[in-house]
Design an enzyme around this catalytic site. Structure first.
Site, short mmCIF file in Angstrom:
data_model
loop_
_atom_site.label_atom_id
_atom_site.label_comp_id
_atom_site.label_asym_id
_atom_site.label_seq_id
_atom_site.Cartn_x
_atom_site.Cartn_y
_atom_site.Cartn_z
N ARG A 121 0.36 -1.16 -0.31
CA ARG A 121 0.11 -0.12 0.15
C ARG A 121 0.75 1.29 0.05
O ARG A 121 2.13 1.32 0.98
CB ARG A 121 -0.91 -0.08 1.41
N VAL A 122 0.56 2.56 -0.79
CA VAL A 122 1.02 3.51 -0.88
C VAL A 122 0.10 4.92 0.26
O VAL A 122 0.71 5.95 -0.04
CB VAL A 122 1.09 3.71 -1.97
N ASP A 123 -1.00 4.49 0.42
CA ASP A 123 -1.46 5.57 1.52
C ASP A 123 -1.44 4.26 2.54
O ASP A 123 -0.64 4.27 3.12
CB ASP A 123 -3.12 5.02 1.18
N ASP A 124 -2.73 4.90 3.42
CA ASP A 124 -2.27 4.49 5.04
C ASP A 124 -3.28 4.03 5.24
O ASP A 124 -3.99 3.90 6.53
CB ASP A 124 -2.93 6.16 5.48
N VAL A 125 -2.80 2.64 4.67
CA VAL A 125 -3.78 1.51 4.63
C VAL A 125 -2.66 0.79 5.05
O VAL A 125 -2.00 0.09 4.69
CB VAL A 125 -4.82 0.74 4.00
#
Ligand code: WTA
Length: 695
Positions: free
Chosen positions: A563-567
């Site tokens: 993941r590159v997001d905040d997941v």
């Protein structure tokens, strides 16, 4: 734009704006990718495996099929859909979609004009073809001596009874039913019963807390909750009904009372005697279905009729109710199951996932039944009573295809090869992996030890949102590379884009997006189409954005980097850091919290929480425990932080944005790679945090 700020009392607790500005995305970890690629290039695995006849024999055949799936999706999916029963045929040009926010609302439609029912196709169709006696479920309980077989005919009868009962309670087409059950046959049966009458099921994983269940029942206004008295998982007893009761109370307090609760009595976890029961509201499962007929008229639904909601975590805000619809999902679940697992009707297959996650929906309840397989439904855990449980079960039922998560592979690998080798495993043909990137070491072990080098590995990349496999090897069709998901499935056009949204062609890294619709595209976020568009389609206009980063190598193989997001992905469980933060600040002594993922040898990622306590409160072991328990209570035990890092202050920019990049580096003990911190309001915070690092 508040999406990057940590949860902070006094500022908005859960940011309402779901869209991520691109600067909030993590950069792709290029160094890691290169190292991984170099390490695996040297490894060789067989070009082909002699033990089965694959549906797709080679890359050339795949290329031809793939080309048609992209250029003529109407024809490609239409031809496959003919295998199913349609009460009314779909239109010739049955697909329409818009993936570009600049051109109007996002919408996806497959099999326009068609009427069908997925339960009919998963059960009645096989029974009508004379396969009613074929084993459908091979249930394996928590303890070694607990098992049960159910044929397709028997499953159909029980599904009909429960469907009739639900109808008798006023559940109609389009109504939502929440399911909070352990892994007993009655869990997929409940899902199928809903599908049969056109009700929309919302399965909530049994590891979620009362509060999480309450929120989900409330969001979809569930008419019925189907639950169980309890369950044993290893040596641990979980009182599901007690949790369901408090969830019911919480939901009622915030405005939604679920009128009926159906309770499956699980004698192995105490049964009736150990279970509360509210007269007038609760009914025992066995009694509810006892009087019902064993046939039940099918509700024919439009192809786009919603089949289920499944709540999943995003970067920010509350979990989203991902909506999947009947026709496209059905055809896609079937096709991926068939080709990826090379599955023939009657094959014995085992997916270890819980029905509470998407894997248990598509590759337990629906896909294998649509194909007509016999499958193991496992109530327990892979390490109980010992770390050889999986291989014991594989031998007991002669499992041909085995599908699990890298976290399970790593923990069994750690237990040692002997546990594997004391069982034969000669029935195995294909091994699957899902949920997180599989590291090449675990891949090798799975391949060489578990599969004795005889079984190809299908490393399947996909998501709750995609409904089914998206990038995956097809067994025996092309050479594998340990750690790579290889090529896209039929109908899937993956692209890598850079920060500006330009496609990266050929070799390179980028944000993983999908360019055109596939049959099981999520259709919306329940009750919030805007959030659907903002979250998935606005970050890179013209594309569906997955939230993952990836690299394409010189051979065109795709490597997912995570993941590159905040997941974050903890033991294959998807968790939003914002959810954990908002749970932590619910504790009276917590002033502020920021959560990041860090590399964990077994879980893949662990949960690392920076906590600032209220003015004057000293950090203690008790507070640490209380904080962890708060998260357990609000989300569930699987979301409990692994590390609590006391933080007198958090690294913020002058405008108050938390620099998560810095927090991730400190958690990873890579403070020498912090990069530019000149925009920090107070650069000393970094030294202070490094000094206070406890592990
Ligand atoms: C990750 C699970 C690498 C990815 C089916 C994705 C993977 C998230 C793989 C979705 C894989 C899943 N290789 N990463 N083979 N499979 N992921 O919604 O980060 O629970 O975005 O669906 O899991 O998790 P979800």
């Amino acid at each position: 734009h508040t999406t990057t700020s940590a949860v902070n009392k006094g500022r908005p607790v859960v940011p309402t704006q779901e869209g991520r500005s691109l600067d909030a995305l993590h950069s792709i970890p290029v160094h890691k990718l290169r190292a991984q690629a170099a390490a695996t290039e040297a490894l060789t695995v067989p070009e082909s495996y002699p033990h089965f006849t694959p549906f797709v024999e080679n890359k050339k055949q795949y290329d031809e099929m793939y080309k048609r799936s992209i250029e003529d999706p109407n024809g490609f999916w239409g031809d496959i859909a003919k295998e199913f029963h349609w009460e009314k045929q779909w239109d010739e040009e049955h697909i329409s979609y818009n993936f570009d926010v600049r051109k109007g609302p996002i919408h996806v439609e497959y099999f326009k004009g068609g009427l069908t029912n997925i339960c009919y196709n998963a059960l009645d169709r096989h029974v009508a073809a004379g396969h009613g006696d074929r084993v459908c479920f091979l249930w394996e309980g928590n303890d070694l001596d607990q098992d049960r077989k159910m044929t397709y005919g028997e499953v159909l009868e029980e599904v009909c009874q429960l469907a009739n009962y639900l109808r008798s309670q006023g559940v109609q087409k389009g109504d939502a039913v929440s399911i909070y059950m352990p892994m007993v046959c009655e869990l997929p049966i409940a899902m199928l019963a809903c599908a049969r009458i056109g009700a929309v099921h919302s399965v909530v994983f049994g590891g979620f807390s009362a509060e999480a269940l309450a929120g989900r029942m409330e969001d979809c206004k569930a008419k019925v909750l189907i639950t169980a008295s309890g369950v044993m998982r290893g040596n641990k007893k979980i009182d599901l009904k007690a949790i369901a009761d408090s969830a019911h109370t919480m939901a009622a307090k915030s405005g939604h009372t679920v009128p009926r609760v159906v309770v499956y009595e699980n004698e192995r976890a105490g049964g009736r005697a150990a279970c509360s029961f509210t007269e007038g509201r609760d009914v025992w499962y066995a009694e509810a279905i006892a009087e019902q007929a064993k046939t039940c008229e099918v509700e024919w639904v439009e192809a786009e009729h919603p089949l289920f909601l499944l709540y999943t975590s995003g970067s920010t805000g509350k979990p989203k109710g991902v909506v999947h619809c009947t026709g496209g999902y059905m055809v896609y679940a079937h096709t991926t199951t068939k080709y990826v697992f090379n599955m023939q009707p009657g094959d014995t297959y085992w997916c270890t996932a819980d029905c509470g996650w998407i894997t248990g929906h598509t590759y337990l309840t629906y896909g294998p039944l649509l194909v007509g397989a016999s499958q193991v439904v496992f109530e327990g855990v892979p390490t109980y009573p010992g770390p050889d449980r999986c291989w014991r079960v594989v031998d007991k039922y002669a499992v041909k295809q085995f599908y699990t998560a890298p976290t399970a592979i790593r923990s069994l690998m750690r237990a040692g090869d002997l546990y594997v080798k004391e069982h034969l495993r000669d029935s195995l043909r294909i091994l699957g992996s899902v949920g997180e990137p599989i590291n090449p070491e675990a891949w090798r072990w799975y391949h060489d030890i578990v599969g004795d080098g005889r079984c190809p590995i299908v490393d399947t990349w996909w998501q709750t949102e995609t409904g089914g496999h998206m990038i995956t090897p097809l067994p025996n069709a092309w050479a594998q590379k340990p750690g790579s998901a290889t090529y896209p499935f039929f109908g899937v056009v993956p692209v890598l884009v850079d920060e500006k949204g330009n496609e990266v062609k050929g070799e390179g890294e980028g944000y993983l997006c999908i360019k055109q619709a596939w049959p099981a595209t999520l259709r919306t976020v329940y009750g919030d189409h805007e959030r659907y568009e903002t979250n998935y389609f606005k970050p890179f206009p013209g594309y569906y954005f997955s939230g993952d980063g990836a690299r394409r190598d010189k051979d065109g193989y795709i490597w997912i980097t995570g993941r590159v997001d905040d997941v974050i992905n903890v033991s294959g469980h998807r968790i939003g850091t914002a959810e954990v933060e908002s749970a932590l600040v619910a504790h009276a002594k917590c002033a502020e919290a920021a959560v990041v993922g860090y590399e964990h040898p077994i879980k893949g990622q662990g949960i690392y929480a920076y906590v600032t306590l209220m003015e004057g409160v000293e950090p203690t072991e008790d507070i640490r425990r209380e904080l962890i328990n708060t998260v357990r209570g609000i989300i569930g035990a699987f979301a409990a932080p692994d590390v609590i890092h006391w933080a007198p202050g958090l690294p913020k920019t002058r405008s108050g944005k938390i620099m998560r990049r810095v927090l991730r580096k400190i958690a990873a003990k890579q403070e020498d790679e912090l990069g530019d911190v000149s925009t920090l309001a107070d650069p000393h915070v970094v030294e202070q945090l490094v000094a206070l690092r406890g592990h």
